[in-house]
Write a protein that holds these residues in place. Structure first.
Motif, PDB file in Angstrom:
ATOM      1  N   CYS A  62      -3.151  59.026 -23.101  1.00 21.84           N
ATOM      2  CA  CYS A  62      -1.968  59.494 -22.372  1.00 21.84           C
ATOM      3  C   CYS A  62      -1.226  60.589 -23.116  1.00 21.84           C
ATOM      4  N   TYR A 154      -3.958  55.645 -15.240  1.00 24.32           N
ATOM      5  CA  TYR A 154      -4.785  55.107 -16.325  1.00 24.32           C
ATOM      6  C   TYR A 154      -5.783  54.105 -15.770  1.00 24.32           C
ATOM      7  N   ALA A 161      -7.599  58.403 -18.808  1.00 24.38           N
ATOM      8  CA  ALA A 161      -6.424  58.654 -17.982  1.00 24.38           C
ATOM      9  C   ALA A 161      -6.461  60.068 -17.428  1.00 24.38           C
TER      10      ALA A 161
END
Length: 221
Positions: A62, A154, A161
């Protein structure tokens, strides 16, 4: 053997007796090496290591969102990623060892005081994409029509992701996020956040980022 690469005014690097020299973000450190480890496999230590591993595995996927989303909690000696790791280590893992797992409903990929949005939701739209929608207008103090929208999807099954950190603003009210083809048929967890990027860039502060909103899980197609 320890080395001083740039003369006596630089920091040491390597081992010096029972000390280890290193540097991080331009600051030099000397740390004592432990003589030995005790109870290296206690439940408490295994819990700590597993929680840290789960947290980092999630956040590493992320990074584009996290680096913006936790910038307000960074400092010259603490990167945004480390701030995100600390928060989610303490708040985003559930269970007891060995049954520990990420609590996707509680993790934050952005964190701050900027208002989020009302009536936010998401849905798969086919062709490897997810459509996010939210109320374009916000009467809450601090929210701006041109706040940048931060999107994240995700996929635990793929440990991957999809992110978007530019191109969409609050007043658009919707956005489509392309996801990898490998997400198809897998459970995907979705998040929506906002950031006032011009102000955040000039003055990193939690005032210019919202808490991320967990929009639930869906089956990508």
């Amino acid at each position: 053997m320890g080395k001083i690469k740039n003369g006596v005014h630089s920091g040491p690097s390597g081992k010096i007796g029972n000390l280890v020299g290193s540097s991080w973000r331009g600051i030099s450190y000397l740390k004592t090496r432990p003589a030995h480890y005790r109870d290296a496999k206690t439940i408490a230590q295994q819990t700590t290591r597993t929680k840290m591993k789960l947290t980092i595995e999630f956040l590493k996927q992320c990074l584009p969102v996290v680096r913006i989303g936790f910038l307000g909690y960074s400092s010259p000696t603490r990167a945004a990623f480390h701030a995100a790791t600390s928060f989610n280590y303490h708040n985003g893992i559930r269970g007891t060892f060995p049954d520990l797992e990420v609590d996707f409903s509680r993790v934050l990929v952005t964190r701050g005081m900027l208002p989020a949005a009302d009536q936010a939701s998401c849905e798969p739209t086919g062709e490897n994409s997810i459509r996010f929608t939210w109320a374009a207008a916000s009467g809450q103090p601090g929210a701006r029509w041109d706040d940048t929208v931060l999107l994240l999807a995700y996929c635990p099954g793929q440990k991957d992701a999809a992110c978007s950190v530019q191109g969409t603003i609050r007043s658009d009210g919707e956005a489509t996020l392309k996801v990898p083809a490998g997400f198809a048929g897998h459970e995907v967890h979705c998040y929506l956040g906002f950031a006032n990027l011009p102000k955040l860039t000039s003055e990193p502060s939690e005032k210019y980022v919202s808490d991320s909103m967990y929009l639930g899980k869906l089956l990508s197609r």
